[in-house]
Design a protein around this motif. Structure first.
Motif, PDB file in Angstrom:
ATOM      1  N   GLU A   8      19.954   2.671  42.510  1.00 22.12           N
ATOM      2  CA  GLU A   8      19.519   3.422  43.689  1.00 22.12           C
ATOM      3  C   GLU A   8      19.989   2.726  44.966  1.00 22.12           C
ATOM      4  N   LYS A   9      19.871   1.405  45.014  1.00 24.39           N
ATOM      5  CA  LYS A   9      20.327   0.643  46.181  1.00 24.39           C
ATOM      6  C   LYS A   9      21.843   0.740  46.347  1.00 24.39           C
ATOM      7  N   ALA A  10      22.559   0.650  45.232  1.00 26.33           N
ATOM      8  CA  ALA A  10      24.025   0.696  45.283  1.00 26.33           C
ATOM      9  C   ALA A  10      24.547   2.078  45.676  1.00 26.33           C
ATOM     10  N   LEU A  11      23.787   3.115  45.349  1.00 22.50           N
ATOM     11  CA  LEU A  11      24.237   4.485  45.602  1.00 22.50           C
ATOM     12  C   LEU A  11      23.513   5.159  46.763  1.00 22.50           C
ATOM     13  N   VAL A  12      22.855   4.375  47.592  1.00 22.24           N
ATOM     14  CA  VAL A  12      22.108   4.934  48.717  1.00 22.24           C
ATOM     15  C   VAL A  12      23.032   5.837  49.547  1.00 22.24           C
ATOM     16  N   GLY A  13      22.547   7.007  49.852  1.00 24.37           N
ATOM     17  CA  GLY A  13      23.336   7.967  50.617  1.00 24.37           C
ATOM     18  C   GLY A  13      24.210   8.859  49.750  1.00 24.37           C
ATOM     19  N   SER A  14      24.380   8.508  48.488  1.00 24.20           N
ATOM     20  CA  SER A  14      25.192   9.318  47.583  1.00 24.20           C
ATOM     21  C   SER A  14      24.332  10.112  46.616  1.00 24.20           C
ATOM     22  N   LEU A  15      23.431   9.425  45.927  1.00 27.65           N
ATOM     23  CA  LEU A  15      22.555  10.058  44.939  1.00 27.65           C
ATOM     24  C   LEU A  15      21.118   9.606  45.180  1.00 27.65           C
ATOM     25  N   ASN A  16      20.173  10.506  44.948  1.00 28.42           N
ATOM     26  CA  ASN A  16      18.780  10.098  45.051  1.00 28.42           C
ATOM     27  C   ASN A  16      18.291   9.619  43.685  1.00 28.42           C
ATOM     28  N   ARG A  17      17.075   9.105  43.624  1.00 28.05           N
ATOM     29  CA  ARG A  17      16.541   8.521  42.389  1.00 28.05           C
ATOM     30  C   ARG A  17      16.503   9.532  41.238  1.00 28.05           C
ATOM     31  N   ASN A  18      16.108  10.757  41.508  1.00 21.44           N
ATOM     32  CA  ASN A  18      16.065  11.768  40.446  1.00 21.44           C
ATOM     33  C   ASN A  18      17.459  12.065  39.900  1.00 21.44           C
ATOM     34  N   ILE A  20      19.965   9.961  39.880  1.00 21.79           N
ATOM     35  CA  ILE A  20      20.357   8.771  39.127  1.00 21.79           C
ATOM     36  C   ILE A  20      19.701   8.780  37.750  1.00 21.79           C
ATOM     37  N   LYS A  21      18.421   9.114  37.684  1.00 27.27           N
ATOM     38  CA  LYS A  21      17.716   9.173  36.402  1.00 27.27           C
ATOM     39  C   LYS A  21      18.342  10.219  35.481  1.00 27.27           C
ATOM     40  N   TYR A  22      18.711  11.364  36.026  1.00 23.60           N
ATOM     41  CA  TYR A  22      19.356  12.421  35.247  1.00 23.60           C
ATOM     42  C   TYR A  22      20.697  11.923  34.695  1.00 23.60           C
ATOM     43  N   LEU A  23      21.491  11.306  35.560  1.00 18.04           N
ATOM     44  CA  LEU A  23      22.794  10.791  35.152  1.00 18.04           C
ATOM     45  C   LEU A  23      22.643   9.728  34.069  1.00 18.04           C
ATOM     46  N   ILE A  24      21.704   8.820  34.231  1.00 18.14           N
ATOM     47  CA  ILE A  24      21.460   7.781  33.233  1.00 18.14           C
ATOM     48  C   ILE A  24      21.062   8.406  31.902  1.00 18.14           C
ATOM     49  N   THR A  25      20.192   9.400  31.944  1.00 20.38           N
ATOM     50  CA  THR A  25      19.766  10.073  30.707  1.00 20.38           C
ATOM     51  C   THR A  25      20.961  10.664  29.984  1.00 20.38           C
ATOM     52  N   LYS A  26      21.825  11.345  30.705  1.00 18.45           N
ATOM     53  CA  LYS A  26      23.000  11.966  30.086  1.00 18.45           C
ATOM     54  C   LYS A  26      23.974  10.917  29.542  1.00 18.45           C
ATOM     55  N   LEU A  27      24.224   9.865  30.300  1.00 16.15           N
ATOM     56  CA  LEU A  27      25.130   8.816  29.840  1.00 16.15           C
ATOM     57  C   LEU A  27      24.560   8.091  28.625  1.00 16.15           C
ATOM     58  N   TYR A  28      23.254   7.918  28.580  1.00 16.40           N
ATOM     59  CA  TYR A  28      22.591   7.305  27.426  1.00 16.40           C
ATOM     60  C   TYR A  28      22.719   8.205  26.195  1.00 16.40           C
ATOM     61  N   GLU A  29      22.476   9.484  26.362  1.00 15.44           N
ATOM     62  CA  GLU A  29      22.581  10.436  25.244  1.00 15.44           C
ATOM     63  C   GLU A  29      24.000  10.491  24.674  1.00 15.44           C
ATOM     64  N   ASP A  30      24.993  10.240  25.510  1.00  8.58           N
ATOM     65  CA  ASP A  30      26.391  10.283  25.080  1.00  8.58           C
ATOM     66  C   ASP A  30      26.927   8.909  24.684  1.00  8.58           C
ATOM     67  N   ASP A  31      26.044   7.910  24.565  1.00 14.91           N
ATOM     68  CA  ASP A  31      26.414   6.550  24.159  1.00 14.91           C
ATOM     69  C   ASP A  31      27.420   5.881  25.085  1.00 14.91           C
ATOM     70  N   ILE A  32      27.381   6.242  26.355  1.00 10.77           N
ATOM     71  CA  ILE A  32      28.235   5.593  27.346  1.00 10.77           C
ATOM     72  C   ILE A  32      27.533   4.328  27.855  1.00 10.77           C
ATOM     73  N   ILE A  33      26.216   4.392  27.961  1.00 12.80           N
ATOM     74  CA  ILE A  33      25.407   3.237  28.340  1.00 12.80           C
ATOM     75  C   ILE A  33      24.324   3.019  27.296  1.00 12.80           C
ATOM     76  N   HIS A  34      23.773   1.813  27.295  1.00 18.99           N
ATOM     77  CA  HIS A  34      22.677   1.458  26.401  1.00 18.99           C
ATOM     78  C   HIS A  34      21.558   0.859  27.247  1.00 18.99           C
ATOM     79  N   SER A  35      20.344   0.939  26.743  1.00 20.46           N
ATOM     80  CA  SER A  35      19.213   0.395  27.484  1.00 20.46           C
ATOM     81  C   SER A  35      18.621  -0.801  26.765  1.00 20.46           C
ATOM     82  N   GLU A  36      17.999  -1.673  27.553  1.00 20.45           N
ATOM     83  CA  GLU A  36      17.270  -2.825  27.048  1.00 20.45           C
ATOM     84  C   GLU A  36      15.921  -2.836  27.750  1.00 20.45           C
TER      85      GLU A  36
END
Length: 71
Positions: A8-18, A20-36
């Motif tokens: 959120e800090k890195a993307l201030v002015g580009s994307l809001n928190r919601n 970012i959360k949507y994008l993370i969810t999609k990238l996680y579902e597609d195995d582009i990112i992983h969570s810890e």
């Protein structure tokens, strides 16, 4: 490894928190990112197969992977 707050800090002015959360969810579902971790302690990192890429090359590789997956 980044948290939603870090992104959120890195993307201030580009994307809001919601967005970012949507994008993370999609990238996680597609195995582009992983969570810890869980809850507020959750951190995200790029999948190993993309870890050697940076910048535009990383973006292009992710887009190529997603295009191939959804064609």
């Amino acid at each position: 490894i980044l948290s939603i707050g870090d992104l959120e800090k890195a993307l201030v002015g580009s994307l809001n928190r919601n967005q970012i959360k949507y994008l993370i969810t999609k990238l996680y579902e597609d195995d582009i990112i992983h969570s810890e971790g869980v809850g507020r302690g959750t951190k995200y990192k790029i999948a190993i197969e993309f870890s050697s890429f940076k910048g535009d090359v990383l973006i292009n590789e992710v887009l190529k992977t997603l295009q191939e997956k959804y064609e």
